[in-house]
Write a protein that holds these residues in place. Structure first.
Motif, mmCIF file in Angstrom:
data_model
loop_
_atom_site.group_PDB
_atom_site.id
_atom_site.type_symbol
_atom_site.label_atom_id
_atom_site.label_comp_id
_atom_site.label_asym_id
_atom_site.label_seq_id
_atom_site.Cartn_x
_atom_site.Cartn_y
_atom_site.Cartn_z
ATOM 1 N N ALA A 1 1.665 -13.355 -18.973
ATOM 2 C CA ALA A 1 1.064 -12.254 -18.221
ATOM 3 C C ALA A 1 1.170 -12.480 -16.716
ATOM 4 O O ALA A 1 1.556 -11.579 -15.962
ATOM 5 C CB ALA A 1 -0.401 -12.082 -18.636
ATOM 6 N N ILE A 2 0.844 -13.697 -16.265
ATOM 7 C CA ILE A 2 0.875 -13.973 -14.824
ATOM 8 C C ILE A 2 2.308 -13.914 -14.297
ATOM 9 O O ILE A 2 2.560 -13.365 -13.219
ATOM 10 C CB ILE A 2 0.237 -15.343 -14.532
ATOM 11 N N ALA A 3 3.267 -14.448 -15.049
ATOM 12 C CA ALA A 3 4.665 -14.398 -14.621
ATOM 13 C C ALA A 3 5.174 -12.960 -14.580
ATOM 14 O O ALA A 3 5.942 -12.582 -13.693
ATOM 15 C CB ALA A 3 5.524 -15.237 -15.556
ATOM 16 N N ILE B 1 -6.271 -15.537 -11.133
ATOM 17 C CA ILE B 1 -5.317 -15.403 -10.030
ATOM 18 C C ILE B 1 -6.037 -15.418 -8.691
ATOM 19 O O ILE B 1 -5.606 -16.080 -7.735
ATOM 20 C CB ILE B 1 -4.490 -14.118 -10.199
ATOM 21 N N GLU B 2 -7.158 -14.704 -8.604
ATOM 22 C CA GLU B 2 -7.916 -14.681 -7.360
ATOM 23 C C GLU B 2 -8.431 -16.075 -7.006
ATOM 24 O O GLU B 2 -8.388 -16.483 -5.837
ATOM 25 C CB GLU B 2 -9.081 -13.697 -7.488
ATOM 26 N N SER B 3 -8.901 -16.819 -8.004
ATOM 27 C CA SER B 3 -9.381 -18.174 -7.751
ATOM 28 C C SER B 3 -8.244 -19.067 -7.264
ATOM 29 O O SER B 3 -8.428 -19.883 -6.349
ATOM 30 C CB SER B 3 -9.997 -18.748 -9.027
ATOM 31 N N LYS B 4 -7.080 -18.918 -7.876
ATOM 32 C CA LYS B 4 -5.923 -19.710 -7.466
ATOM 33 C C LYS B 4 -5.514 -19.379 -6.037
ATOM 34 O O LYS B 4 -5.218 -20.279 -5.238
ATOM 35 C CB LYS B 4 -4.764 -19.446 -8.429
ATOM 36 N N ILE B 5 -5.514 -18.101 -5.710
ATOM 37 C CA ILE B 5 -5.139 -17.690 -4.351
ATOM 38 C C ILE B 5 -6.137 -18.226 -3.339
ATOM 39 O O ILE B 5 -5.768 -18.729 -2.263
ATOM 40 C CB ILE B 5 -5.047 -16.151 -4.271
ATOM 41 N N LEU C 1 -1.900 -11.917 -24.278
ATOM 42 C CA LEU C 1 -2.733 -11.035 -23.461
ATOM 43 C C LEU C 1 -2.146 -9.628 -23.419
ATOM 44 O O LEU C 1 -0.929 -9.446 -23.501
ATOM 45 C CB LEU C 1 -2.858 -11.593 -22.041
ATOM 46 N N GLU C 2 -3.036 -8.648 -23.303
ATOM 47 C CA GLU C 2 -2.594 -7.247 -23.225
ATOM 48 C C GLU C 2 -2.430 -6.844 -21.764
ATOM 49 O O GLU C 2 -3.339 -6.996 -20.959
ATOM 50 C CB GLU C 2 -3.606 -6.328 -23.899
ATOM 51 N N VAL C 3 -1.254 -6.340 -21.454
ATOM 52 C CA VAL C 3 -0.929 -5.905 -20.097
ATOM 53 C C VAL C 3 -0.625 -4.413 -20.133
ATOM 54 O O VAL C 3 0.053 -3.927 -21.038
ATOM 55 C CB VAL C 3 0.287 -6.687 -19.548
ATOM 56 N N VAL C 4 -1.137 -3.679 -19.153
ATOM 57 C CA VAL C 4 -0.933 -2.231 -19.055
ATOM 58 C C VAL C 4 0.110 -1.957 -17.977
ATOM 59 O O VAL C 4 -0.049 -2.405 -16.832
ATOM 60 C CB VAL C 4 -2.255 -1.507 -18.732
ATOM 61 N N ILE C 5 1.176 -1.233 -18.331
ATOM 62 C CA ILE C 5 2.287 -0.985 -17.418
ATOM 63 C C ILE C 5 2.426 0.515 -17.162
ATOM 64 O O ILE C 5 2.469 1.314 -18.094
ATOM 65 C CB ILE C 5 3.606 -1.535 -17.992
ATOM 66 N N LEU D 1 -3.394 -6.334 -15.202
ATOM 67 C CA LEU D 1 -3.711 -7.497 -16.010
ATOM 68 C C LEU D 1 -5.146 -7.444 -16.510
ATOM 69 O O LEU D 1 -5.988 -6.744 -15.942
ATOM 70 C CB LEU D 1 -3.500 -8.783 -15.194
ATOM 71 N N PRO D 2 -5.469 -8.210 -17.553
ATOM 72 C CA PRO D 2 -6.866 -8.303 -18.006
ATOM 73 C C PRO D 2 -7.761 -8.874 -16.908
ATOM 74 O O PRO D 2 -7.304 -9.594 -16.015
ATOM 75 C CB PRO D 2 -6.780 -9.254 -19.210
ATOM 76 N N ALA D 3 -9.062 -8.558 -16.994
ATOM 77 C CA ALA D 3 -9.993 -8.984 -15.959
ATOM 78 C C ALA D 3 -10.049 -10.502 -15.827
ATOM 79 O O ALA D 3 -10.149 -11.042 -14.715
ATOM 80 C CB ALA D 3 -11.386 -8.425 -16.266
ATOM 81 N N SER D 4 -9.969 -11.214 -16.951
ATOM 82 C CA SER D 4 -10.037 -12.677 -16.897
ATOM 83 C C SER D 4 -8.843 -13.262 -16.145
ATOM 84 O O SER D 4 -8.972 -14.226 -15.383
ATOM 85 C CB SER D 4 -10.085 -13.244 -18.325
#
Length: 301
Positions: free
Chosen positions: A168-170, A216-220, A118-122, A208-211
């Motif tokens: 990406a999530i980590a 993450i929102e669903s998990k939260i 996944l592509e992450v923007v920092i 993070l990417p939109a997906s």
């Protein structure tokens, strides 16, 4: 330097017109004197260089760079030498996706690929400074534009090299501090080799990417629902326990009444109730227990 050039020209002119046949010959001596004075003043002013606070000076003479640096204040140098100042205060370089926050115009954020593809923007800010004793080496090997030649490319490359070890999530949550520490160590080593000292590395934002954001929102939300349900169950258990204790108390009370009250005690309670009833100002009919008893009318009006 300008005064030296003017003084030399005046000296040349003074010697040129030092001929009795010329009408300007009488100005020959004054021209020589003024020229000599200007040359002397030029050498004095060119020999004194002022270095501002928070800077060091690097001396260069005909392409040769001296290893000696000039500290802040007044310094005496060769009047023909060139002095280049280096800022040794803390400098910062920001790379951001926001158009008005980074050092470069437009979107200058760092885009990296994580281990899960996944592509992450920092967004990142680098705090660093020039090591004063290494300023001549920087001038000799890199030049004054070390920000574009060293700071920017090394930072972006090292972040991309290290991001591939994280998901990406980590990277966004649990291992963010670990990632920041890891890239700090690698960038610090590269900076030190080039005469720069890395003070701090600040990760401003990880986008993070939109997906992934949706996941993450669903998990939260699921975790919040689970916590809410656990709270409801705990409350129901407490309520059930309260009712059980209450029922046990009622049962114990009834047991005490059925086994602990005697006939005399019940007769005493009856007499006490009749007395309280008789003291009431309202008219009332009292039917006494037992056969053959006649109703008793009290305070009849």
């Amino acid at each position: 330097m300008l005064l030296i050039i003017i003084g030399i020209l005046l000296l040349i002119a003074g010697f040129a017109i030092n001929t009795p046949a010329l009408m300007l010959s009488r100005f020959s001596r004054p021209a020589k004197v003024v020229g000599g004075i200007l040359i002397l003043l030029g050498f004095l002013t060119s020999s004194i260089r002022q270095i501002d606070a928070g800077h060091v000076g690097v001396i260069s003479l005909f392409g040769n760079v001296s290893d000696r640096t000039l500290n802040s204040g007044l310094n005496f140098v060769n009047p023909l030498a060139t002095v280049t100042e280096f800022d040794i205060k803390t400098l910062n370089y920001t790379m951001s996706a926001a158009h008005d926050e980074g050092d470069k115009g437009g979107d200058d954020a760092i885009r990296v690929l994580t281990s899960d593809g996944l592509e992450v923007v920092i967004d990142l800010t680098v705090l660093y400074r020039v090591v004063p004793t290494d300023a001549p080496r920087i001038y000799r090997q890199i030049g004054t534009d070390f920000t574009d030649k060293v700071v920017r490319p090394i930072t972006r490359t090292r972040i991309r090299d290290n991001a591939v070890y994280y998901e990406a999530i980590a990277l966004y949550s649990t291992r963010r501090d670990e990632f920041q520490t890891r890239i700090y160590k690698t960038i610090e080593d590269d900076f030190r080799k080039r005469g720069l000292l890395l003070e701090q590395l600040l990760i401003r934002n990880i986008d993070l990417p939109a997906s992934v954001k949706k996941t993450i929102e669903s998990k939260i939300n699921a975790e919040q629902d689970a916590q809410k349900m656990q709270f409801v169950l705990q409350k129901e258990r407490q309520e059930a326990e309260r009712k059980r204790v209450e029922a046990q108390g009622i049962a114990d009370y009834q047991k005490i009444l059925s086994t602990g009250l005697s006939d005399k005690q019940l007769q005493y309670e009856q007499i006490k109730a009749q007395r309280e009833l008789a003291q009431s100002p309202n008219a009332k009919i009292v039917i006494m227990g037992g056969r053959g008893n006649v109703p008793l009318i009290l305070n009849e009006k």
